[in-house]
Design a protein around this motif. Structure first.
Motif, PDB file in Angstrom:
ATOM      1  N   GLY A 131     -16.601 -48.422   9.286  1.00 30.10           N
ATOM      2  CA  GLY A 131     -16.513 -47.704   8.698  1.00 30.10           C
ATOM      3  C   GLY A 131     -15.268 -46.331   8.960  1.00 30.10           C
ATOM      4  O   GLY A 131     -15.269 -45.931   9.224  1.00 30.10           O
ATOM      5  N   GLY A 132     -15.258 -47.447  10.555  1.00 34.20           N
ATOM      6  CA  GLY A 132     -13.713 -45.960  11.309  1.00 34.20           C
ATOM      7  C   GLY A 132     -12.828 -45.922  10.807  1.00 34.20           C
ATOM      8  O   GLY A 132     -12.127 -46.701   9.786  1.00 34.20           O
ATOM      9  N   GLY A 133     -11.832 -44.516  11.682  1.00 32.75           N
ATOM     10  CA  GLY A 133     -10.309 -45.365  11.052  1.00 32.75           C
ATOM     11  C   GLY A 133     -10.111 -43.376  11.539  1.00 32.75           C
ATOM     12  O   GLY A 133     -10.886 -42.757  11.771  1.00 32.75           O
ATOM     13  N   LEU A 134      -8.675 -42.732  10.548  1.00 26.92           N
ATOM     14  CA  LEU A 134      -8.579 -41.494  11.117  1.00 26.92           C
ATOM     15  C   LEU A 134      -8.736 -41.109   9.552  1.00 26.92           C
ATOM     16  O   LEU A 134      -8.232 -40.904   8.789  1.00 26.92           O
ATOM     17  CB  LEU A 134      -6.503 -42.350  11.401  1.00 26.92           C
ATOM     18  N   ILE A 135      -8.823 -39.778   9.513  1.00 27.59           N
ATOM     19  CA  ILE A 135      -9.468 -38.814   9.244  1.00 27.59           C
ATOM     20  C   ILE A 135      -8.770 -37.095   9.810  1.00 27.59           C
ATOM     21  O   ILE A 135      -8.635 -36.533  10.105  1.00 27.59           O
ATOM     22  CB  ILE A 135     -10.733 -38.827   8.734  1.00 27.59           C
ATOM     23  N   GLN A 136      -8.265 -36.593   8.685  1.00 31.90           N
ATOM     24  CA  GLN A 136      -7.568 -35.030   8.446  1.00 31.90           C
ATOM     25  C   GLN A 136      -8.981 -34.398   8.848  1.00 31.90           C
ATOM     26  O   GLN A 136     -10.366 -34.196   8.460  1.00 31.90           O
ATOM     27  CB  GLN A 136      -7.528 -34.854   7.493  1.00 31.90           C
ATOM     28  N   PRO A 137      -8.519 -33.571   9.851  1.00 34.06           N
ATOM     29  CA  PRO A 137      -9.916 -32.536  10.106  1.00 34.06           C
ATOM     30  C   PRO A 137     -10.586 -31.238   9.098  1.00 34.06           C
ATOM     31  O   PRO A 137      -9.624 -31.244   7.387  1.00 34.06           O
ATOM     32  CB  PRO A 137      -8.365 -30.904  10.749  1.00 34.06           C
ATOM     33  N   ARG A 173     -14.348 -32.269  12.962  1.00 37.21           N
ATOM     34  CA  ARG A 173     -13.719 -31.569  14.073  1.00 37.21           C
ATOM     35  C   ARG A 173     -12.577 -32.948  15.163  1.00 37.21           C
ATOM     36  O   ARG A 173     -12.991 -33.850  15.188  1.00 37.21           O
ATOM     37  CB  ARG A 173     -14.350 -30.662  15.329  1.00 37.21           C
ATOM     38  N   ALA A 174     -11.666 -32.175  15.678  1.00 36.31           N
ATOM     39  CA  ALA A 174     -10.971 -32.810  16.573  1.00 36.31           C
ATOM     40  C   ALA A 174     -11.881 -33.173  17.644  1.00 36.31           C
ATOM     41  O   ALA A 174     -12.259 -34.645  18.194  1.00 36.31           O
ATOM     42  CB  ALA A 174      -9.286 -31.732  16.871  1.00 36.31           C
ATOM     43  N   GLU A 175     -12.840 -32.683  18.082  1.00 38.18           N
ATOM     44  CA  GLU A 175     -13.703 -33.057  19.380  1.00 38.18           C
ATOM     45  C   GLU A 175     -15.194 -34.336  18.648  1.00 38.18           C
ATOM     46  O   GLU A 175     -15.232 -34.372  19.657  1.00 38.18           O
ATOM     47  CB  GLU A 175     -14.208 -31.724  19.944  1.00 38.18           C
ATOM     48  N   ASP A 176     -14.474 -34.651  17.833  1.00 39.44           N
ATOM     49  CA  ASP A 176     -15.741 -35.599  16.577  1.00 39.44           C
ATOM     50  C   ASP A 176     -14.831 -37.133  17.540  1.00 39.44           C
ATOM     51  O   ASP A 176     -15.389 -37.770  16.985  1.00 39.44           O
ATOM     52  CB  ASP A 176     -15.929 -35.176  15.698  1.00 39.44           C
ATOM     53  N   THR A 177     -13.865 -37.176  17.621  1.00 38.84           N
ATOM     54  CA  THR A 177     -13.268 -38.804  17.776  1.00 38.84           C
ATOM     55  C   THR A 177     -13.693 -39.363  19.052  1.00 38.84           C
ATOM     56  O   THR A 177     -14.235 -38.124  20.132  1.00 38.84           O
ATOM     57  CB  THR A 177     -10.687 -37.466  18.156  1.00 38.84           C
ATOM     58  N   ALA A 178     -14.158 -40.793  18.428  1.00 37.00           N
ATOM     59  CA  ALA A 178     -14.277 -40.874  19.829  1.00 37.00           C
ATOM     60  C   ALA A 178     -14.413 -42.565  18.971  1.00 37.00           C
ATOM     61  O   ALA A 178     -14.702 -42.232  17.454  1.00 37.00           O
ATOM     62  CB  ALA A 178     -15.927 -40.120  20.006  1.00 37.00           C
ATOM     63  N   VAL A 180     -13.354 -43.257  15.834  1.00 38.19           N
ATOM     64  CA  VAL A 180     -13.248 -42.032  14.349  1.00 38.19           C
ATOM     65  C   VAL A 180     -11.822 -41.123  15.179  1.00 38.19           C
ATOM     66  O   VAL A 180     -12.220 -40.653  16.185  1.00 38.19           O
ATOM     67  CB  VAL A 180     -13.984 -42.106  14.512  1.00 38.19           C
ATOM     68  N   THR A 181     -10.799 -41.396  14.330  1.00 41.59           N
ATOM     69  CA  THR A 181     -10.126 -40.190  14.770  1.00 41.59           C
ATOM     70  C   THR A 181      -9.884 -39.716  13.995  1.00 41.59           C
ATOM     71  O   THR A 181      -9.576 -39.396  12.827  1.00 41.59           O
ATOM     72  CB  THR A 181      -8.452 -41.342  15.522  1.00 41.59           C
ATOM     73  N   VAL A 182     -10.259 -37.907  14.748  1.00 41.70           N
ATOM     74  CA  VAL A 182      -9.856 -36.597  13.807  1.00 41.70           C
ATOM     75  C   VAL A 182      -8.943 -36.060  13.878  1.00 41.70           C
ATOM     76  O   VAL A 182      -8.359 -35.221  15.204  1.00 41.70           O
ATOM     77  CB  VAL A 182     -10.901 -35.919  13.525  1.00 41.70           C
ATOM     78  N   SER A 183      -7.551 -36.547  13.358  1.00 41.99           N
ATOM     79  CA  SER A 183      -6.100 -35.515  13.106  1.00 41.99           C
ATOM     80  C   SER A 183      -5.607 -35.551  11.888  1.00 41.99           C
ATOM     81  O   SER A 183      -5.637 -36.188  11.122  1.00 41.99           O
ATOM     82  CB  SER A 183      -5.403 -36.519  14.138  1.00 41.99           C
ATOM     83  N   SER A 184      -4.516 -34.132  12.031  1.00 41.23           N
ATOM     84  CA  SER A 184      -4.047 -33.672  11.283  1.00 41.23           C
ATOM     85  C   SER A 184      -2.446 -35.362  11.100  1.00 41.23           C
ATOM     86  O   SER A 184      -1.384 -34.439  10.897  1.00 41.23           O
ATOM     87  CB  SER A 184      -3.361 -32.251  10.731  1.00 41.23           C
TER      88      SER A 184
END
Lengths: 109, 117
Positions: free
Chosen positions: B8-14, B86-91, B113-117
């Motif tokens: 379920g992980g992946g790249l997601i926008q803030p 949030r970006a700080e949830d990237t982990a 999980v990568t949180v980034s725009s």
């Protein structure tokens, strides 16, 4: 909340003894657990309940806990022991029950 | 053999949402306490949430009100619903089985999980 403090790094020559400390307020009254984590891998439990070893963990890994400091001791250090090590305590009566230490990078010279 | 497999992980926008799953085998999820632990890039381990066998749940202050831990007993699977990311949830997020005394004896392989725009 409860804080566990570890030294950022420990360096040791092969065959020598590495000691990694974990400081916390009256930590001697709690059960302390230790994990080894190598790059790109999940953590592995190496000591639980202060001084017990899971099956498969060498006797070279030992632990102690008293007062405000718990210690993980690695005897006869080998190159394969190079890793990050984390202490952890659990307080089931707390709504923040799990606390990890800040982590220590062990470098084998 | 005990196994934990996260997906379920992946790249997601803030501000977005994501649901992590942890499929367990070799033991019963509902009979154990199960945790999510995360590790930001180059950082230490951070406990995120726990669900006890009785169903009680607890969260780190950093995720409280945004993340929800749950389990599906019929699927023997643990979940982490993450909202308002949030970006700080990237982990890397690890699923883990806890034992009496509080130690974790099994960990999943982790999902990034990568949180980034």
């Amino acid at each position: 909340s409860y804080v566990l403090t570890q030294p950022p790094s420990v360096s040791v020559a092969p065959g020598q003894t590495a000691r990694i400390t974990c400081g916390g307020n009256n930590i001697g009254s709690k059960s302390v657990h230790w994990y080894q984590q190598k790059p790109g891998q999940a953590p592995v439990l190496v000591v639980y309940d202060d001084s017990d070893r899971p099956s498969g963990i060498p006797e070279r890994f030992s632990g102690s806990n008293s007062g405000n400091t718990a210690t993980l001791t690695i005897s006869r250090v080998e190159a394969g022991d190079e890793a990050d090590y984390y202490c952890q305590v659990w307080d089931s009566s707390s709504d923040h029950p799990n606390v990890f230490g800040t982590g220590t990078k062990v470098t084998v010279l | 053999e005990v196994q934990l497999v996260e997906t379920g992980g992946g790249l997601i926008q803030p501000g977005g949402s994501l649901r992590l799953s942890c499929a367990a085998s070799g033991f019963t999820v509902s009979s154990n306490y199960m945790s999510w632990v995360r590790q930001a890039p180059g950082k230490g381990l951070e406990w995120v949430s726990v669900i006890y066998s009785g169903g009680s749940t607890y969260y780190a202050d950093s995720v409280k009100g945004r993340f929800t831990i749950s389990r599906d007993n019929s699927k023997n699977t643990l979940y982490l619903q993450m909202n308002s990311l949030r970006a700080e949830d990237t982990a890397v997020y690890y699923c883990a089985r806890g034992r009496l005394g509080g130690y974790i004896d099994y960990w999943g392989q982790g999902t990034l999980v990568t949180v980034s725009s």
